[in-house]
Motif scaffolding. Structure first.
Motif, PDB file in Angstrom:
ATOM      1  N   ASP A 151     -45.928 -23.267 -11.910  1.00 31.18           N
ATOM      2  CA  ASP A 151     -45.610 -23.745 -13.256  1.00 31.18           C
ATOM      3  C   ASP A 151     -44.802 -22.745 -14.074  1.00 31.18           C
ATOM      4  OD1 ASP A 151     -47.603 -21.901 -13.586  1.00 31.18           O
ATOM      5  OD2 ASP A 151     -49.000 -23.234 -14.613  1.00 31.18           O
ATOM      6  N   GLY A 198     -49.617 -29.869 -18.482  1.00 33.50           N
ATOM      7  CA  GLY A 198     -50.450 -29.146 -17.521  1.00 33.50           C
ATOM      8  C   GLY A 198     -50.139 -29.653 -16.115  1.00 33.50           C
ATOM      9  N   LEU A 199     -50.873 -29.110 -15.143  1.00 33.27           N
ATOM     10  CA  LEU A 199     -50.546 -29.341 -13.736  1.00 33.27           C
ATOM     11  C   LEU A 199     -51.156 -30.608 -13.161  1.00 33.27           C
ATOM     12  CD1 LEU A 199     -51.140 -25.701 -12.590  1.00 33.27           C
ATOM     13  CD2 LEU A 199     -48.979 -26.922 -12.366  1.00 33.27           C
ATOM     14  N   HIS A 200     -50.667 -30.927 -11.958  1.00 36.32           N
ATOM     15  CA  HIS A 200     -51.278 -31.933 -11.086  1.00 36.32           C
ATOM     16  C   HIS A 200     -51.310 -33.322 -11.723  1.00 36.32           C
ATOM     17  CE1 HIS A 200     -53.542 -28.064  -9.851  1.00 36.32           C
ATOM     18  NE2 HIS A 200     -52.442 -28.169  -9.142  1.00 36.32           N
ATOM     19  N   LEU A 213     -48.863 -32.117  -6.694  1.00 32.25           N
ATOM     20  CA  LEU A 213     -49.986 -31.200  -6.461  1.00 32.25           C
ATOM     21  C   LEU A 213     -49.604 -29.733  -6.539  1.00 32.25           C
ATOM     22  CD1 LEU A 213     -51.673 -33.131  -3.506  1.00 32.25           C
ATOM     23  CD2 LEU A 213     -52.357 -33.107  -5.909  1.00 32.25           C
ATOM     24  N   GLY A 217     -48.682 -26.055  -7.728  1.00 30.40           N
ATOM     25  CA  GLY A 217     -49.177 -25.275  -8.867  1.00 30.40           C
ATOM     26  C   GLY A 217     -48.157 -24.313  -9.448  1.00 30.40           C
TER      27      GLY A 217
END
Lengths: 134, 543
Positions: free
Chosen positions: A18, A39-41, A14, A16
């Motif tokens: 990056d 990408g994230l998460h 979770l 963020g």
């Protein structure tokens, strides 16, 4: 001519943060690899699906939140379950020294800590990652 | 006109580097002279401290009158753990609390959600319901201390929980003082703990801002944050420009809703990073105050001088700390904290030496707090206001920083405002470009990081770090299970259904969230209601 190595740069969990993942993604791309960034998460399932669909040779995980002991082994377990044991998994981020032996035992091939020169990561990949037989 | 460095005499001077630049790559001259301030007019650009345009600080007597608030950011494990840390910090002289939430809480997931596995209490305190908040602030009188809460996407729910804890202490919302970050735009730009898409996210936030403006005169309802923008790799100018542009977007939205700018602008606060380049950082604070004052007065026609004032919290740069030779981090933090104080901040957090490994131990956080106390009480820098005012170098840098930040704000205006700029990926790309450029400078040794790319030692001696046991996650899930068992289920369901209906109207959501929270509706349940009404946001993954 040997094909370009394909590398998935992935952000599990979770958190963020990056910056590191994006710097590594750019450095690998500039070094001539094919780079896919998730990408994230991302959950371990999402990362393994992306690795499968993109036929990558290497998965580079980046994490800062402290959940690496749970998430890195989980990615490796799921790669194995999909018969992708030959994908090289490396990791980086805020990872305490004492966690490294456990992560390596779980199958993470190398851990790159803060302050790593991106050229060292590129050199390591050239030496240690072989294109998978697809 | 000739610059000093182009004079023949200067060419004969031997210099250490071919080019001198700030941390943000701004060229620096050998010498600054009255010539460097050709366009500078003291009465217009400097003014008096406590007066427009506030370059010299927002109070006439600054730290001679009152020191900044020493507010150490804290949160880990269970609410019990963090409550103990709060009390430890209060015993050692912090003057304000500041709460760090864990990743599941920041993303609006309860501790028992499968995606939260392995992350509960790891990077902050875990809060799923009012029951957690009650424990978090147990024995802490909320009318006696101000609290800052670093939460954004689910800010409205956590704010409601804080208000409800106050109610249980017999306090009205109007008696509560503090800050909730609530800055959702910077989430899309840099921190990336988002839930819903930008537009509904701004609506949810502004509902809270509007409600707080009416009910909580002592509360700062947004802390517009450059910290995360800088930590993601922005330069000092980008940090300031994107932060102020976010501020502009919030003010525009408030005005669009029919609020009088002077009704809510005095309660907007700002949060900046303070990095290694000492003078660049001092200039950043000074120019940010001046630029915000000008924007508020000239662009938004605010009349209340408090609307023109940019009040800041500052945090030393986490990203500047190194795992190598960690005690060097105390020195870095000291220099950064000193710059924040000389820049005139209202509140400060100093990072602990062990934060490149984990959240701070008690000893490490005490050293960090002592750093502030030594600056405040021993260094003498607090005895006069804005000691660098009139310095040829600092004023030149202040002017340049303001000018370049304003250029960015104009570009964002031309794109149609910050929401549009974010959709285009503009600030995101500018930041990662800067981060990558800096990484290359470090690798080429154009920028030296002591202990990392120079002055290294072989084997590092490990230091003690804070460990969070997996037991914490079980503890949190257990409390959540008990909450769900003992609450009045019908009342929770009714409150959530009411909230869902309100999402489809233009009604203010805050009273509905408050009702749900009072009935022990969980953070996850409230956020799920928002997701159902407004959708979610996925990372576009630009790199």
């Amino acid at each position: 001519m040997e094909r370009k190595l394909r590398i998935l740069v992935a952000k599990p969990g979770l958190d963020g943060h990056d910056r590191g993942a994006k710097i590594i993604a750019r450095a690998l791309r500039d070094a001539g690899f094919e780079v896919i960034y998730t990408g994230l998460h991302q959950t371990p399932e999402m990362i393994v699906d992306a690795a499968l669909q993109e036929d990558v040779d290497c998965v580079s995980l980046s994490i800062l939140s402290g959940a690496h002991n749970h998430l890195f082994p989980e990615v490796i377990r799921q790669l194995k379950a999909k018969k992708m044991d030959d994908v090289t998994v490396i990791g980086g981020g805020i990872i305490p020294q004492e966690d490294i032996p456990g992560l390596k035992k779980a199958g993470v091939k190398e851990i790159f800590l803060p302050g790593t020169d991106t050229r060292d990561v590129v050199a390591w990949i050239h030496q240690n990652v072989k294109p998978r037989k697809l | 006109m000739a610059q000093p460095s182009e004079k023949p005499a200067a060419k004969e001077l031997k210099e250490r580097l071919p080019e001198f630049t700030t941390l943000s790559s701004r060229p620096i001259e050998r010498l600054y002279t009255p010539e460097s301030l050709r366009d500078f007019r003291a009465e217009r650009d400097l003014g008096e401290p406590g007066e427009y345009p506030f370059t010299r600080g927002i109070h006439p007597s600054m730290y001679r009158g009152k020191l900044w608030t020493m507010r150490q950011f804290a949160g880990f494990g269970t609410p019990e753990d963090t409550n103990r840390r709060f009390k430890y910090l209060l015993d050692h002289g912090v003057t304000g609390l500041s709460t760090a939430f864990d990743m599941p809480t920041l993303m609006g997931f309860d501790a028992d959600h499968p995606i939260a596995r392995g992350e509960v209490g790891i990077e902050g305190v875990s809060v799923s319901s009012l029951a957690d908040m009650e424990v978090l602030f147990d024995g802490i009188p909320l009318d006696k201390i101000t609290t800052s809460m670093t939460i954004n996407a689910p800010a409205i729910a956590v704010m409601a929980m804080y208000i409800a804890v106050g109610e249980r202490q017999g306090l009205k919302p109007s008696q509560l003082g503090g800050t909730i970050q609530g800055d959702i735009l910077k989430e899309f730009i840099a921190q990336k703990e988002w839930i819903c898409p930008p537009e509904p996210s701004v609506r949810i936030l502004m509902d809270m801002v509007q409600w707080c403006a009416e009910e909580m005169p002592k509360w700062n309802s947004i802390s517009i944050s450059g910290y995360h923008i800088r930590e993601a790799g922005a330069t000092a100018v980008q940090e300031m420009a994107f932060t102020l542009a976010d501020g502009v977007a919030y003010v525009e939205e408030g005005v669009r809703r029919g609020m009088d700018v002077d009704e809510f602008a005095p309660r907007l606060s700002f949060f900046f990073d303070v990095h290694n380049d000492f003078f660049e950082e001092i200039a950043k604070f000074r120019s940010a105050r001046r630029l915000w004052a000008r924007l508020m007065k000239e662009r938004f026609k605010a009349k209340n001088p408090r609307s023109w004032m940019l009040r800041t919290h500052a945090q030393t740069a986490g990203v500047s700390l190194t795992a190598q030779q960690p005690y060097n981090n105390v020195v870095r933090t000291t220099l950064q904290a000193l710059a924040a104080v000389l820049g005139g901040t209202q509140s400060l957090h100093t990072n602990s030496l062990d934060e490149t490994y984990a959240l701070p131990t008690e000893e490490a956080v005490r050293i960090a707090l002592r750093t502030q106390q030594i600056i405040a009480h021993e260094s003498g820098v607090t005895n006069t206001v804005d000691p660098f005012g009139g310095s040829y170098f600092v004023e030149n840098l202040t002017d340049a920083t303001e000018r370049e930040a304003m250029d960015y704000i104009r570009r964002i205006d031309e794109m149609g405002g910050m929401l549009k700029a974010i959709e285009k990926g503009f600030p995101q790309r500018e930041i990662i470009d800067s981060a990558y450029r800096y990484q290359q400078q470090v690798e080429k040794k154009e920028k030296i990081i002591v202990g990392v790319n120079d002055f290294t030692i072989g084997q590092e001696t490990p230091i003690e770090t804070l460990k969070i046991s997996p037991e914490k996650e079980r503890h949190q899930k257990e409390r959540l299970r008990r909450v769900k068992e003992t609450r009045n289920r019908t009342k929770v369901e009714t409150a959530l259904a009411d909230l869902k209906r309100a999402c489809a109207t233009r009604e203010n959501l805050m009273p509905y969230v408050l009702n749900a929270v009072r009935e022990y509706g969980t953070l996850g349940e409230i956020v799920e209601t928002f997701k159902a009404a407004f959708g979610t946001y996925k990372d576009p993954g630009h790199f």
